[in-house]
Design an enzyme around this catalytic site. Structure first.
Site, PDB file in Angstrom:
ATOM      1  N   LYS A  72       0.853  -1.191   0.000  1.00  0.00           N
ATOM      2  CA  LYS A  72       0.000   0.000   0.000  1.00  0.00           C
ATOM      3  C   LYS A  72       0.889   1.242   0.000  1.00  0.00           C
ATOM      4  CE  LYS A  72      -1.660   2.745   2.981  1.00  0.00           C
ATOM      5  NZ  LYS A  72      -1.616   4.034   2.235  1.00  0.00           N
ATOM      6  N   CYS A 122      13.708  11.444   5.640  1.00  0.00           N
ATOM      7  CA  CYS A 122      13.834  11.110   7.062  1.00  0.00           C
ATOM      8  C   CYS A 122      15.264  11.303   7.562  1.00  0.00           C
ATOM      9  CB  CYS A 122      13.374   9.679   7.302  1.00  0.00           C
ATOM     10  SG  CYS A 122      14.218   8.479   6.261  1.00  0.00           S
ATOM     11  N   GLU A 140      10.629   1.804   9.924  1.00  0.00           N
ATOM     12  CA  GLU A 140      11.591   2.909   9.804  1.00  0.00           C
ATOM     13  C   GLU A 140      10.787   4.187   9.924  1.00  0.00           C
ATOM     14  OE1 GLU A 140      13.230   6.048   8.680  1.00  0.00           O
ATOM     15  OE2 GLU A 140      13.032   5.251   6.662  1.00  0.00           O
ATOM     16  N   GLU A 156       9.867  16.398  14.661  1.00  0.00           N
ATOM     17  CA  GLU A 156      10.231  16.299  13.253  1.00  0.00           C
ATOM     18  C   GLU A 156       9.383  17.273  12.438  1.00  0.00           C
ATOM     19  OE1 GLU A 156      11.285  12.788  10.128  1.00  0.00           O
ATOM     20  OE2 GLU A 156       9.345  12.600  11.109  1.00  0.00           O
TER      21      GLU A 156
END
Length: 490
Positions: free
Chosen positions: A181, A290, A256, A394
């Site tokens: 997905k 990331c 991750e 973040e």
């Protein structure tokens, strides 16, 4: 009538299940980030579509898993060749769908997607298993590794095909079948890849792609009892939900997640190389990686010089139309994400931070076509407390914060002072110092005097809230297989 004719101008995607494209009853609007306009309709799949995809994957598993690694590798290599043959078409599509520059997609995203298949096609041929002798008992022990079954793979919107193929390649190389997905915001290149599956010799059901949102399609996939393994790249909040949904089934999970990556720059660093690389590590792909640097700590004796030169370099990092070869950055993924990133800059300003360049300081000169796009210039902030949300959370945009430090211990403490632990960079000519820092920093990857140099054989993943597990050559082989110990008495 006019509404229907307008509808036909949209690109309409279909799910890929059991080797066939299957239309969906409802769709999600997908936007071109550089114009702010809807250009694509993505299937809004749910439980029914996931059920069909899992059934197709289960049916394909016995035959695919029985093939030799060499036979599977041939299929992966063929798929790599086909993507490479259509590289420019994929690059243009990735840029339009995600907002990144065409050059970035052409030189990084698509070549790396090709290499993911080639790397795992090769690497799967070279693993060995263990053997031990117990002569005093007349026994020989050895291990074998078997594919797990149906792998559920969920990939993010920042590096769409790059990170999807990073999961599909090792999963099918080791004999699993897949239900993937992709992000509903960036589904086009996954759909394009599906169009190449038959030509590549991928049997029906080995790779199934279901498009849709996390709460509907993603949730149905991670909560499916016949999907024993989940590989996910995305946010920490989503990972917590996946963990809860997977727990009742004791699934194998690899995740991750986010990063708040520090760069630690000592006075003896090569500043020319350091500044050039740190601008790139802070702002590449609009800061939507990331591994991007979002906190920069500079030894106090060179702090003023570094800040002045870094800001000057950041101002030259051009944000503009993705198709413009002179653009370093394109548009952010969505209006909502742009507003979120801007809110962090506003927060920094309200807390007394200095905005040296970028958001609210430098005006973007965009062509009329792109004035409603989600663009934001490279932004450098200083004077923010380490406890601020700006330094702790973040941001995932073209924003980086610069602060001074005095001692090595302080640099390590600041570097480790967040809940994330994905990556870090260290800049120094002192070999002993870089080794010490690399060992002490809580990060799954530490680069010294460079950034984003990747050997795919090595483990990739983060510590703390940056993830669970590792992927890469041997690590992916271990994750996508189950080990079995066998004892023979003779």
């Amino acid at each position: 009538m006019s509404k229907n004719s307008e509808q036909r101008t949209y690109l309409v995607l279909e799910n890929y299940i059991g080797g066939k494209f299957v239309s969906c009853q409802s769709h999600i609007d997908s936007y071109d980030p550089s114009t702010g306009e809807i250009y694509c309709k993505v299937p809004d799949s749910g439980k029914e579509e996931v059920e069909a995809a899992v059934a197709a994957a289960k049916q394909a598993f016995p035959e695919w898993s029985a093939r030799s690694p060499e036979q599977r590798a041939q299929v992966l290599n063929k798929l790599a060749d086909l993507i490479e043959a259509n590289l420019e078409e994929f690059a243009q599509a990735e840029s339009r769908d995600q907002g990144k520059t065409v050059i970035f997609a052409r030189t990084l995203d698509i070549p790396r997607s090709v290499y993911n298949f080639r790397f795992f096609a090769s690497s799967v041929l070279h693993h060995t298993t263990e053997c031990s002798q117990m002569d005093h008992m007349g026994c020989l022990n050895y291990t074998v590794r078997c594919p797990v079954g149906v792998a559920g793979l969920i990939s993010p919107w920042n590096l769409p095909l790059y990170l999807l193929t990073w999961k599909i390649a090792p999963a099918i190389a080791t004999g699993n079948t897949v239900v993937a997905k992709p992000s509903e915001m960036t589904s086009v290149t996954a759909w394009m890849m599906c169009k190449l599956m038959q030509q590549a010799g991928v049997p029906p059901g080995v790779v199934n792609v279901v498009f849709g949102t996390g709460p509907k399609a993603g949730d149905a996939l991670v909560g499916h009892p016949d999907v024993p393994l989940i590989s996910f790249t995305g946010s920490t909040a989503t990972a917590q939900r996946i963990t809860e949904r997977s727990a009742p089934y004791c699934k194998k999970v690899s995740m991750e997640l986010g990063g708040k990556n520090p760069a630690i720059i000592f006075a003896d660093a090569d500043l020319d190389q350091c500044i050039e690389t740190t601008v790139r590590s802070s702002f590449s792909n609009q800061g939507e990686v990331c591994l991007c640097t979002s906190r920069i700590y500079v030894e106090r004796s060179i702090y003023p010089e570094f800040l002045k030169r870094f800001v000057a370099a950041a101002k030259k990092w051009k944000t503009g139309p993705p198709s413009d070869p002179s653009s370093n950055n394109g548009a952010l993924i969505s209006k909502e994400h742009l507003e979120k990133v801007r809110s962090f800059v506003a927060l920094a300003k309200s807390e007394g931070g200095i905005i040296h360049c970028g958001e609210g300081v430098d005006q973007l000169d965009l062509p009329e076509k792109h004035k409603s796009g989600y663009f934001m210039p490279a932004t450098v902030i200083s004077g923010i407390s380490d406890s601020s949300r700006v330094m702790q959370e973040e941001i995932f945009g073209p924003v980086t914060c610069v602060n001074p430090f005095d001692t090595e211990d302080e640099a390590v403490s600041k570097g480790n002072g967040v809940r994330y632990g994905l990556a870090a960079t260290v800049w120094s000519r002192d070999v002993g110092k870089v080794h010490r820092l690399a060992k002490r920093l809580q990060a799954g990857l530490v680069w010294t005097n460079c950034w984003l140099v990747r050997d795919l054989n090595l483990p990739f993943g983060g510590m703390k809230n940056s993830g669970v597990g590792r992927e890469g050559g041997k690590d992916s082989y271990h994750f996508f297989t189950e080990v079995k110990s066998i004892t023979i008495k003779h």
